[in-house]
Design a protein around this motif. Structure first.
Motif, PDB file in Angstrom:
ATOM      1  N   ILE A 179       0.838  -1.206   0.000  1.00 54.03           N
ATOM      2  CA  ILE A 179       0.000   0.000   0.000  1.00 54.03           C
ATOM      3  C   ILE A 179       0.866   1.246   0.000  1.00 54.03           C
ATOM      4  O   ILE A 179       0.627   2.206  -0.744  1.00 54.03           O
ATOM      5  N   ILE A 180       1.914   1.258   0.849  1.00 55.40           N
ATOM      6  CA  ILE A 180       2.804   2.424   0.919  1.00 55.40           C
ATOM      7  C   ILE A 180       3.494   2.651  -0.421  1.00 55.40           C
ATOM      8  O   ILE A 180       3.631   3.794  -0.879  1.00 55.40           O
ATOM      9  N   GLN A 201      -6.345  -3.832  10.613  1.00 55.64           N
ATOM     10  CA  GLN A 201      -5.016  -4.448  10.654  1.00 55.64           C
ATOM     11  C   GLN A 201      -4.030  -3.696   9.754  1.00 55.64           C
ATOM     12  O   GLN A 201      -2.891  -3.414  10.161  1.00 55.64           O
ATOM     13  N   ARG A 202      -4.464  -3.348   8.546  1.00 52.15           N
ATOM     14  CA  ARG A 202      -3.575  -2.655   7.615  1.00 52.15           C
ATOM     15  C   ARG A 202      -3.208  -1.267   8.129  1.00 52.15           C
ATOM     16  O   ARG A 202      -2.081  -0.815   7.988  1.00 52.15           O
ATOM     17  N   ARG A 203      -4.155  -0.582   8.720  1.00 53.16           N
ATOM     18  CA  ARG A 203      -3.866   0.753   9.248  1.00 53.16           C
ATOM     19  C   ARG A 203      -2.795   0.685  10.316  1.00 53.16           C
ATOM     20  O   ARG A 203      -1.855   1.485  10.357  1.00 53.16           O
ATOM     21  N   SER A 204      -2.915  -0.315  11.191  1.00 52.12           N
ATOM     22  CA  SER A 204      -1.926  -0.490  12.259  1.00 52.12           C
ATOM     23  C   SER A 204      -0.548  -0.800  11.682  1.00 52.12           C
ATOM     24  O   SER A 204       0.467  -0.249  12.129  1.00 52.12           O
ATOM     25  N   GLU A 205      -0.490  -1.651  10.662  1.00 51.74           N
ATOM     26  CA  GLU A 205       0.789  -2.028  10.066  1.00 51.74           C
ATOM     27  C   GLU A 205       1.427  -0.867   9.312  1.00 51.74           C
ATOM     28  O   GLU A 205       2.651  -0.636   9.408  1.00 51.74           O
ATOM     29  N   ILE A 206       0.611  -0.122   8.557  1.00 52.85           N
ATOM     30  CA  ILE A 206       1.138   1.031   7.814  1.00 52.85           C
ATOM     31  C   ILE A 206       1.716   2.062   8.770  1.00 52.85           C
ATOM     32  O   ILE A 206       2.806   2.606   8.557  1.00 52.85           O
ATOM     33  N   GLN A 212       8.642   3.582  11.987  1.00 52.73           N
ATOM     34  CA  GLN A 212      10.000   3.050  12.037  1.00 52.73           C
ATOM     35  C   GLN A 212      10.971   3.952  11.272  1.00 52.73           C
ATOM     36  O   GLN A 212      12.150   4.036  11.609  1.00 52.73           O
ATOM     37  N   GLY A 213      10.468   4.603  10.250  1.00 49.51           N
ATOM     38  CA  GLY A 213      11.292   5.517   9.469  1.00 49.51           C
ATOM     39  C   GLY A 213      11.195   6.957   9.926  1.00 49.51           C
ATOM     40  O   GLY A 213      11.791   7.844   9.305  1.00 49.51           O
ATOM     41  N   GLY A 214      10.439   7.198  11.000  1.00 46.02           N
ATOM     42  CA  GLY A 214      10.305   8.552  11.522  1.00 46.02           C
ATOM     43  C   GLY A 214       9.235   9.380  10.847  1.00 46.02           C
ATOM     44  O   GLY A 214       9.245  10.607  10.915  1.00 46.02           O
ATOM     45  N   PHE A 215       8.272   8.722  10.175  1.00 45.76           N
ATOM     46  CA  PHE A 215       7.207   9.432   9.468  1.00 45.76           C
ATOM     47  C   PHE A 215       5.869   9.219  10.172  1.00 45.76           C
ATOM     48  O   PHE A 215       5.291   8.130  10.078  1.00 45.76           O
ATOM     49  N   PRO A 216       5.343  10.237  10.879  1.00 45.13           N
ATOM     50  CA  PRO A 216       4.057  10.077  11.561  1.00 45.13           C
ATOM     51  C   PRO A 216       2.886  10.245  10.599  1.00 45.13           C
ATOM     52  O   PRO A 216       2.869  11.153   9.772  1.00 45.13           O
TER      53      PRO A 216
END
Length: 431
Positions: A179-180, A201-206, A212-216
């Protein structure tokens, strides 16, 4: 320095703008996105003029844009020396089509995406600016420490950084990373799933992958209330816009009325124009944004009218003929009705027995067009929706040239061929 003085003159007339711009710059300084320079003027460096722009955003209303295309003292601009990089952004048309295929849709965006991508320290001296928040204080040198608006390579660096983190996590979260990588346009994510459980589930994973990369991820919106209830309140898009009492968010250049799951269109038609010039009419026609061609019957008239204006060969700021002005005035009076056109976002193509795509095309002396419909078989119901359409006006230089020179013949495989003759080159268009 001269450009900075221009900003100060603007601030003298608009105190509110000055306060907003100064607050934004001070935030950059407080968070380390912009730091004061030490006395090292001997190193290679570049100063970027900056100016204020207003944003149509629910969060940041003003922001600085840095003019890296401005020639420096040696006659060269920073952008002259930088390659913008390969195109990494996905096609907006494809993202928009996929966005319509999900029963549960959601959108979000990366808050202040550029500010989360740091510049290497050896590159920061080429991003110097002048700043002083008061005419009583001295103007000082600062350098930007993050990717910068106005530098031609910035979009590539930002998108490449996001995609880098998604690729690193592909093995752990394949669907979310897909998705990203495929359903994101710059800092906007527009996608969805077939079920509520899968969407949660997908929202939580995205969110996890990008954090992890510092992108909120901020400003989540969805047509599913259950999904929104699973998201922290400070991450939901609360400052939605309204049109005729219906809330909407902007995504992929369209208005998404998420509560009713409808699509609306953006435009900015001036009601009381004093002059009808080529420039004025064209500038208003181009404000109508319809990437999927769902309003093709409307926008086609605009294209034909613009072609008629070009045929008159008038200058950009010369008033058009009375005949053109009358046509435009009539059309302009009806264009506001576009706000009443709200096609369904979802094509109802999830959990189906059978899907058919039906294409149609036609042409006239003035224009040509094609469209594709999706026919979905669900239990005892059949749903038909327009997927996309495309239109094009006939080329002015070839109008009439091809008249009467169409013929049909059968090739060696027994297939029909449309033959266009009587022109310098013969084209074969396979049906």
């Amino acid at each position: 320095m001269a450009r900075f003085f221009q900003i100060e003159k603007i601030f003298e007339k608009d105190k509110a703008l000055k306060e907003a711009y100064t607050a934004y710059i001070n935030e950059l300084i407080e968070k380390g996105y912009m730091v004061k320079c030490v006395n090292n003027s001997s190193e290679p460096h570049c100063y970027l003029p900056h100016h204020v722009v207003m944003k149509d955003s629910t969060t940041t209303k003003v922001r600085p844009v840095f003019d890296a295309s401005r020639k420096t003292s040696n006659g060269i601009a920073l952008n002259d020396l930088l390659r913008p990089g390969p195109k990494l952004k996905k096609d907006l048309f494809n993202i928009s089509i996929r966005f319509r295929t999900h029963a549960v849709a959601f959108t979000a965006d990366i808050g202040k995406m550029y500010l989360h991508v740091k510049l290497d320290e050896q590159d920061q001296p080429y991003h110097k600016i002048l700043w002083g928040d008061s005419v009583e204080k001295p103007i000082e040198d600062y350098r930007l420490t993050t990717v910068t608006f106005g530098v031609n390579i910035s979009p590539f660096i930002a998108v490449a950084t996001v995609q880098h983190h998604a690729k690193n996590e592909m093995e752990n979260f394949p669907e979310a990373c897909s998705i990203i990588l495929n359903d994101s346009y710059m800092d906007d994510v527009s996608s969805g799933c077939d079920t509520v459980e899968e969407a949660i589930q997908r929202r939580s994973e995205i969110t996890h992958v990008l954090q992890q990369g510092g992108f909120p991820l901020k400003k989540w919106a969805s047509n599913c209330e259950e999904l929104l209830e699973s998201i922290p309140e400070d991450e939901i898009e609360l400052k939605t816009k309204e049109l005729d009492g219906y809330k909407y968010v902007s995504t992929l250049g369209l208005k998404w009325f998420f509560e009713g799951d409808k699509i609306g269109f953006k435009m900015d038609i001036e009601r009381n124009a004093l002059k009808y010039t080529k420039r004025a009419i064209l500038s208003q026609i181009t404000t109508i944004y319809d990437p999927l061609g769902l309003m093709a019957p409307v926008t086609m008239y605009n294209k034909i009218l613009m072609q008629e204006i070009w045929k008159e060969q008038c200058d950009w700021d010369e008033e058009v003929s009375e005949q053109i002005a009358t046509k435009w005035n009539a059309l302009r009076g009806e264009l506001p009705l576009i706000k009443n056109i709200k096609p369904k976002r979802w094509l109802e193509c999830s959990n189906t027995k059978k899907i058919e795509l039906h294409g149609f095309s036609d042409a006239s002396e003035a224009a040509m067009g094609a469209c594709v419909y999706m026919k979905v078989y669900k239990d005892d119901e059949i749903h038909v929706n327009l997927v996309a359409a495309k239109t094009k006006v006939t080329n002015v230089t070839t109008v009439g040239t091809l008249s009467g020179c169409f013929g049909r013949e059968i090739d060696e495989h027994g297939e029909k061929i449309v033959k266009i003759g009587n022109i310098r080159n013969t084209f074969l268009l396979r049906q």
